[in-house]
Design a protein around this motif. Structure first.
Motif, PDB file in Angstrom:
ATOM      1  N   ASP A  93      12.303  -2.263  13.180  1.00 52.99           N
ATOM      2  CA  ASP A  93      13.661  -2.006  12.708  1.00 52.99           C
ATOM      3  C   ASP A  93      13.691  -1.413  11.313  1.00 52.99           C
ATOM      4  O   ASP A  93      14.752  -1.129  10.768  1.00 52.99           O
ATOM      5  CB  ASP A  93      14.502  -3.287  12.741  1.00 52.99           C
ATOM      6  CG  ASP A  93      13.950  -4.364  11.812  1.00 52.99           C
ATOM      7  OD1 ASP A  93      13.007  -4.086  11.042  1.00 52.99           O
ATOM      8  OD2 ASP A  93      14.464  -5.496  11.881  1.00 52.99           O
ATOM      9  N   GLY A  94      12.500  -1.203  10.715  1.00 57.07           N
ATOM     10  CA  GLY A  94      12.464  -0.574   9.410  1.00 57.07           C
ATOM     11  C   GLY A  94      12.928  -1.466   8.283  1.00 57.07           C
ATOM     12  O   GLY A  94      13.261  -0.979   7.210  1.00 57.07           O
ATOM     13  N   SER A  95      12.954  -2.787   8.493  1.00 60.73           N
ATOM     14  CA  SER A  95      13.529  -3.675   7.497  1.00 60.73           C
ATOM     15  C   SER A  95      12.488  -4.400   6.660  1.00 60.73           C
ATOM     16  O   SER A  95      12.844  -5.143   5.764  1.00 60.73           O
ATOM     17  CB  SER A  95      14.415  -4.712   8.185  1.00 60.73           C
ATOM     18  OG  SER A  95      13.646  -5.496   9.081  1.00 60.73           O
ATOM     19  N   GLY A  96      11.198  -4.210   6.935  1.00 59.08           N
ATOM     20  CA  GLY A  96      10.181  -4.915   6.185  1.00 59.08           C
ATOM     21  C   GLY A  96      10.062  -4.395   4.769  1.00 59.08           C
ATOM     22  O   GLY A  96      10.539  -3.317   4.431  1.00 59.08           O
ATOM     23  N   PRO A  97       9.403  -5.147   3.886  1.00 60.73           N
ATOM     24  CA  PRO A  97       9.190  -4.700   2.528  1.00 60.73           C
ATOM     25  C   PRO A  97       8.472  -3.358   2.523  1.00 60.73           C
ATOM     26  O   PRO A  97       7.479  -3.163   3.211  1.00 60.73           O
ATOM     27  CB  PRO A  97       8.319  -5.820   1.922  1.00 60.73           C
ATOM     28  CG  PRO A  97       8.594  -7.013   2.776  1.00 60.73           C
ATOM     29  CD  PRO A  97       8.861  -6.486   4.138  1.00 60.73           C
ATOM     30  N   GLU A  98       8.970  -2.420   1.720  1.00 61.20           N
ATOM     31  CA  GLU A  98       8.395  -1.086   1.603  1.00 61.20           C
ATOM     32  C   GLU A  98       8.405  -0.344   2.927  1.00 61.20           C
ATOM     33  O   GLU A  98       7.668   0.619   3.117  1.00 61.20           O
ATOM     34  CB  GLU A  98       6.962  -1.138   1.059  1.00 61.20           C
ATOM     35  CG  GLU A  98       6.844  -1.788  -0.309  1.00 61.20           C
ATOM     36  CD  GLU A  98       5.423  -1.718  -0.816  1.00 61.20           C
ATOM     37  OE1 GLU A  98       4.807  -0.651  -0.783  1.00 61.20           O
ATOM     38  OE2 GLU A  98       4.929  -2.762  -1.232  1.00 61.20           O
ATOM     39  N   ALA A  99       9.226  -0.789   3.881  1.00 56.06           N
ATOM     40  CA  ALA A  99       9.245  -0.144   5.188  1.00 56.06           C
ATOM     41  C   ALA A  99       9.564   1.331   5.047  1.00 56.06           C
ATOM     42  O   ALA A  99      10.463   1.723   4.322  1.00 56.06           O
ATOM     43  CB  ALA A  99      10.283  -0.813   6.087  1.00 56.06           C
ATOM     44  N   GLY A 100       8.807   2.158   5.786  1.00 57.38           N
ATOM     45  CA  GLY A 100       9.077   3.578   5.835  1.00 57.38           C
ATOM     46  C   GLY A 100       8.444   4.374   4.712  1.00 57.38           C
ATOM     47  O   GLY A 100       8.487   5.597   4.738  1.00 57.38           O
ATOM     48  N   THR A 101       7.883   3.728   3.678  1.00 57.70           N
ATOM     49  CA  THR A 101       7.219   4.474   2.627  1.00 57.70           C
ATOM     50  C   THR A 101       5.913   5.033   3.158  1.00 57.70           C
ATOM     51  O   THR A 101       5.292   4.472   4.043  1.00 57.70           O
ATOM     52  CB  THR A 101       6.944   3.582   1.409  1.00 57.70           C
ATOM     53  OG1 THR A 101       6.118   2.483   1.818  1.00 57.70           O
ATOM     54  CG2 THR A 101       8.236   3.053   0.816  1.00 57.70           C
ATOM     55  N   ALA A 102       5.495   6.161   2.602  1.00 52.89           N
ATOM     56  CA  ALA A 102       4.320   6.829   3.156  1.00 52.89           C
ATOM     57  C   ALA A 102       3.481   7.457   2.059  1.00 52.89           C
ATOM     58  O   ALA A 102       3.205   8.652   2.070  1.00 52.89           O
ATOM     59  CB  ALA A 102       4.740   7.880   4.185  1.00 52.89           C
ATOM     60  N   GLY A 103       3.080   6.643   1.067  1.00 55.92           N
ATOM     61  CA  GLY A 103       2.104   7.110   0.103  1.00 55.92           C
ATOM     62  C   GLY A 103       0.758   7.244   0.783  1.00 55.92           C
ATOM     63  O   GLY A 103       0.567   6.800   1.921  1.00 55.92           O
ATOM     64  N   PRO A 104      -0.221   7.866   0.118  1.00 54.75           N
ATOM     65  CA  PRO A 104      -1.502   8.131   0.786  1.00 54.75           C
ATOM     66  C   PRO A 104      -2.230   6.891   1.279  1.00 54.75           C
ATOM     67  O   PRO A 104      -2.785   6.901   2.375  1.00 54.75           O
ATOM     68  CB  PRO A 104      -2.316   8.887  -0.278  1.00 54.75           C
ATOM     69  CG  PRO A 104      -1.585   8.718  -1.555  1.00 54.75           C
ATOM     70  CD  PRO A 104      -0.154   8.466  -1.221  1.00 54.75           C
ATOM     71  N   GLU A 105      -2.233   5.815   0.499  1.00 55.92           N
ATOM     72  CA  GLU A 105      -2.953   4.620   0.945  1.00 55.92           C
ATOM     73  C   GLU A 105      -2.268   3.987   2.150  1.00 55.92           C
ATOM     74  O   GLU A 105      -2.926   3.549   3.105  1.00 55.92           O
ATOM     75  CB  GLU A 105      -3.087   3.622  -0.199  1.00 55.92           C
ATOM     76  CG  GLU A 105      -4.020   4.105  -1.315  1.00 55.92           C
ATOM     77  CD  GLU A 105      -4.227   3.055  -2.388  1.00 55.92           C
ATOM     78  OE1 GLU A 105      -3.561   1.996  -2.327  1.00 55.92           O
ATOM     79  OE2 GLU A 105      -5.047   3.300  -3.293  1.00 55.92           O
ATOM     80  N   ARG A 106      -0.948   3.938   2.124  1.00 57.63           N
ATOM     81  CA  ARG A 106      -0.210   3.353   3.250  1.00 57.63           C
ATOM     82  C   ARG A 106      -0.357   4.218   4.501  1.00 57.63           C
ATOM     83  O   ARG A 106      -0.536   3.712   5.608  1.00 57.63           O
ATOM     84  CB  ARG A 106       1.262   3.194   2.881  1.00 57.63           C
ATOM     85  CG  ARG A 106       2.060   2.426   3.936  1.00 57.63           C
ATOM     86  CD  ARG A 106       3.478   2.161   3.467  1.00 57.63           C
ATOM     87  NE  ARG A 106       4.195   1.322   4.417  1.00 57.63           N
ATOM     88  CZ  ARG A 106       4.143  -0.011   4.433  1.00 57.63           C
ATOM     89  NH1 ARG A 106       3.393  -0.650   3.552  1.00 57.63           N
ATOM     90  NH2 ARG A 106       4.823  -0.702   5.328  1.00 57.63           N
TER      91      ARG A 106
END
Length: 216
Positions: A93-106
């Protein structure tokens, strides 16, 4: 996939069913048609939707394999800590902490989840002359660039270069998985179509990341 459809078909005609180009084109055309109408809160949800469409539209083994990869990457991006092999619900559901972020490590962790999903489904490893021969080195290069401090565009470019090198390296291999394996030694000398389409996807990621960096 539109530009390279005929090339993928040509490669597949040598060691497969000659339908990989048409199947991949049909699947990504369906994705391109559906996503503008899809109201997603996060990039992860977009990738999950992409994977679901590929599973439903692409024929043969490619649909489940590519669909699983996209869905696994999307779920990992929307998970609280982006684990490498997530056991997430079908629709995050996209509600988690930092959900949807897409830095290189993630994104590296999410790409690892995608590779794990493909491995589980296809039971293939490097050297089997499959899409994994492009995906695995791409992931390794992405991780190495991210660990060295590279930004998303740099990591994606390194991954695309490695995927293309892995793609070319399938030519002298003998296939050990999929329909090509039925040919035995006759599969040697032909570039794997699945590795080729995987390299195209990583190149698309690199081009998109580079364009976003240039526009920032």
């Amino acid at each position: 996939m539109d530009t390279h459809k005929d090339r993928l078909t040509q490669l597949d005609s040598a060691i497969g069913d000659a339908d990989h180009g048409a199947n991949m084109h049909r699947g990504f055309a369906a994705v391109a048609a559906a996503l503008p109408e899809y109201d997603a809160a996060t990039p992860g949800l977009i990738l999950v939707k992409t994977g679901s469409l590929l599973i439903s539209v692409v024929g043969g083994a490619s649909g489940p394999l590519y669909g699983s990869a996209f869905r696994s990457v999307g779920k990992a991006l929307d998970a609280p800590e982006a684990p490498e092999a997530p056991d997430a619900p079908d629709e995050p559901d996209g509600s988690g902490p930092e959900a949807g972020t897409a830095g290189p490590e993630r994104l590296a962790a999410a790409l690892a989840a995608g590779l794990a999903g493909v491995r589980r489904l296809g039971a293939a490893t490097e050297g089997d002359k499959t899409m994994i021969d492009a995906y695995a080195p791409a992931l390794a290069a992405f991780r190495a660039s991210a660990a060295a401090g590279g930004d998303l565009a740099e990591a994606a470019a390194a991954a695309a270069d490695a995927a293309e090198e892995g793609m070319r390296a399938t030519t002298p291999m003998q296939a050990r998985k999929g329909r090509a394996s039925y040919l035995g030694p006759r599969s040697v000398g032909h570039q794997d179509p699945g590795a080729t389409s995987t390299a195209l996807i990583f190149r698309a990621l690199a081009d998109t990341a580079a364009a976003a960096k240039a526009a920032a």
